[in-house]
Motif scaffolding. Structure first.
Motif, PDB file in Angstrom:
ATOM      1  N   LEU A  54    -108.894  51.990  29.354  1.00  0.00           N
ATOM      2  CA  LEU A  54    -108.142  52.267  30.574  1.00  0.00           C
ATOM      3  C   LEU A  54    -107.151  53.408  30.352  1.00  0.00           C
ATOM      4  O   LEU A  54    -107.059  54.341  31.145  1.00  0.00           O
ATOM      5  N   GLY A  55    -106.421  53.330  29.233  1.00  0.00           N
ATOM      6  CA  GLY A  55    -105.442  54.375  28.952  1.00  0.00           C
ATOM      7  C   GLY A  55    -106.081  55.724  28.673  1.00  0.00           C
ATOM      8  O   GLY A  55    -105.595  56.760  29.133  1.00  0.00           O
ATOM      9  N   ALA A 102    -116.576  48.033  30.250  1.00  0.00           N
ATOM     10  CA  ALA A 102    -115.890  49.144  29.604  1.00  0.00           C
ATOM     11  C   ALA A 102    -116.015  50.421  30.434  1.00  0.00           C
ATOM     12  O   ALA A 102    -115.042  51.169  30.598  1.00  0.00           O
ATOM     13  N   ALA A 103    -117.211  50.651  30.984  1.00  0.00           N
ATOM     14  CA  ALA A 103    -117.418  51.850  31.805  1.00  0.00           C
ATOM     15  C   ALA A 103    -116.587  51.803  33.077  1.00  0.00           C
ATOM     16  O   ALA A 103    -115.957  52.801  33.465  1.00  0.00           O
ATOM     17  N   THR A 104    -116.566  50.648  33.735  1.00  0.00           N
ATOM     18  CA  THR A 104    -115.793  50.545  34.983  1.00  0.00           C
ATOM     19  C   THR A 104    -114.302  50.633  34.715  1.00  0.00           C
ATOM     20  O   THR A 104    -113.554  51.223  35.513  1.00  0.00           O
ATOM     21  N   VAL A 105    -113.838  50.046  33.605  1.00  0.00           N
ATOM     22  CA  VAL A 105    -112.409  50.119  33.269  1.00  0.00           C
ATOM     23  C   VAL A 105    -112.024  51.555  32.917  1.00  0.00           C
ATOM     24  O   VAL A 105    -110.929  52.020  33.271  1.00  0.00           O
ATOM     25  N   LEU A 106    -112.918  52.279  32.238  1.00  0.00           N
ATOM     26  CA  LEU A 106    -112.654  53.683  31.920  1.00  0.00           C
ATOM     27  C   LEU A 106    -112.493  54.503  33.206  1.00  0.00           C
ATOM     28  O   LEU A 106    -111.562  55.311  33.323  1.00  0.00           O
ATOM     29  N   VAL A 107    -113.400  54.273  34.168  1.00  0.00           N
ATOM     30  CA  VAL A 107    -113.312  54.984  35.453  1.00  0.00           C
ATOM     31  C   VAL A 107    -112.050  54.558  36.203  1.00  0.00           C
ATOM     32  O   VAL A 107    -111.359  55.386  36.813  1.00  0.00           O
ATOM     33  N   PHE A 108    -111.748  53.264  36.164  1.00  0.00           N
ATOM     34  CA  PHE A 108    -110.532  52.737  36.797  1.00  0.00           C
ATOM     35  C   PHE A 108    -109.299  53.452  36.248  1.00  0.00           C
ATOM     36  O   PHE A 108    -108.443  53.933  36.996  1.00  0.00           O
ATOM     37  N   GLY A 109    -109.213  53.546  34.916  1.00  0.00           N
ATOM     38  CA  GLY A 109    -108.083  54.227  34.300  1.00  0.00           C
ATOM     39  C   GLY A 109    -108.025  55.695  34.673  1.00  0.00           C
ATOM     40  O   GLY A 109    -106.947  56.243  34.913  1.00  0.00           O
ATOM     41  N   ALA A 110    -109.207  56.352  34.733  1.00  0.00           N
ATOM     42  CA  ALA A 110    -109.244  57.766  35.095  1.00  0.00           C
ATOM     43  C   ALA A 110    -108.703  57.986  36.502  1.00  0.00           C
ATOM     44  O   ALA A 110    -107.927  58.922  36.748  1.00  0.00           O
ATOM     45  N   LEU A 111    -109.100  57.114  37.440  1.00  0.00           N
ATOM     46  CA  LEU A 111    -108.650  57.265  38.822  1.00  0.00           C
ATOM     47  C   LEU A 111    -107.168  56.914  38.969  1.00  0.00           C
ATOM     48  O   LEU A 111    -106.468  57.498  39.803  1.00  0.00           O
TER      49      LEU A 111
END
Length: 387
Positions: A54-55, A102-111
């Motif tokens: 996320l970070g 992990a992929a959705t959390v990565l995108v969540f953090g990016a947004l």
């Protein structure tokens, strides 16, 4: 750019709504993490990697949206970031595997990161249009949203399930954005800003302000992640009392953020930053030297009073650097500042095993000498005096 008056008032509340909506979703993430751990049957180490994702996602997209703000304006950027950001909790709730999560959390953090840069840039635009400081209260609305999301999220997940909770939050945020979007201040970068190449600033000023923001945000992250552990393990407090550690800081911080704009208007950004830094240093020092849990809680509360307006002033200063597009300056400062919250928790945990949290909080009070020495850089936030 729109001027003052009714349009300016509408724009001021629209950007406040953006901060509240962002805080609501981020706050709702906190109770979702343990629910996701149970659903995917993962332990603390894997969950820690998800938080790291996320970070990392947040930091990666901040410079991109800084460039978009510089080229297309903060209103254009924040609308797109917010629209993509709104259903993020649904994607996370529906992720069937750890890798998908992990992929959705990565995108969540990016947004989160992209919207953060864009909405702070829009707050700067509203400040400039109205010739009045609003940044601190905007961050106050973020704190209220985070408190609401975290406060009722657990009960909502228990009552409605993980996906039901995500759908509810998404619907509330969508309704807020539907009201706010038509009223967002439409800023239009000039021809010179549009023609500038998208590169990192060559002037050292935004990087120095970024160092200032980094030093301001590390203590906030240290209280968020480790105050409860410090109170319980080193002070012998009960779990209930330990949970009040960050609450004491967050409560005073929210109050001071709503008062911060008027304080900055009255005393100036530089003086406000200096006094805030000294108060935060005193609070962190008191928490580290405390001999009892009540004294430590008083220290954290005092630290919250000081920390509250340090970061908003740094962001406002970054958005008003002369000769630099506000999105570019803000992306540098937000990326450097938030990297402190990302990197500090692990480093503090490592150090605590070899020293103590008491020593760490005293050390963090000394770290704030950095923004104290760099405080004159905050003068670019005094746009009202310049006017």
């Amino acid at each position: 750019m729109a001027g003052t008056g009714l349009v300016g008032i509408k724009a001021r509340w629209a950007v406040s709504a953006l901060f509240f909506a962002n805080g609501l979703v981020v706050g709702s993430w906190a109770p979702k993490l343990p629910a996701m751990m149970a659903r995917l049957e993962i332990g603390g180490s894997v969950a820690g990697l998800l938080v790291l994702a996320l970070g990392l996602g947040s930091i990666c997209l901040m410079p991109v949206f800084g460039a978009l703000v510089a080229r297309r304006g903060s209103a254009w950027a924040v609308k797109r970031a917010a629209a993509l950001f709104t259903p993020s909790l649904i994607w996370i709730s529906l992720a069937p595997t750890v890798w998908a999560a992990a992929a959705t959390v990565l995108v969540f953090g990016a947004l989160i990161g992209g919207m953060d840069v864009a909405m702070n840039a829009n707050a700067v635009a509203v400040e400039q249009a109205r010739r009045r400081a609003i940044m601190s209260s905007c961050h106050g609305f973020w704190s209220l949203g985070g408190l609401a999301g975290a406060g009722v999220g657990g009960a909502a997940i228990q009552a409605m399930g993980e996906t039901g909770h995500a759908v509810l939050v998404t619907a509330i945020v969508a309704a807020i954005l539907a009201v706010a979007f038509p009223r967002i201040l439409r800023d239009h970068p000039g021809g010179e800003a549009k023609s500038q190449p998208l590169r990192l600033p060559r002037t050292p000023l935004p990087y120095l302000i970024g160092v200032m923001a980094l030093a301001c945000m590390i203590p906030e992250g240290a209280i968020l992640d480790w105050a409860a552990v410090y109170l319980q393990r080193e002070m012998g407090a009960s779990l209930t009392v330990a949970g009040w550690g960050f609450a004491a800081c967050a409560g005073t911080m929210a109050v001071m953020r709503f008062l911060g704009d008027e304080i900055r208007r009255r005393f100036g950004a530089v003086r406000t930053l200096r006094v805030s830094t000294l108060i935060a240093m005193a609070g962190l020092g008191l928490a580290g030297l405390a001999g009892s849990p009540p004294m430590a809680l008083a220290g954290f509360a005092l630290a919250g009073i000081g920390i509250a307006n340090m970061v908003p002033i740094a962001f406002s200063a970054a958005g008003n650097v002369p000769g630099l597009a506000q999105g570019v300056g803000l992306s540098v400062v937000t990326t450097m500042g938030y990297s402190g919250i990302l990197l500090a928790p692990g480093s503090i945990g490592f150090l605590a095993e070899r020293t103590s949290f008491s020593v760490i909080y005293i050390g963090l009070s000394l770290l704030l000498i950095v923004p104290l020495l760099l405080s004159r850089l905050a003068r670019t936030a005094d746009f009202e005096a310049a006017a």
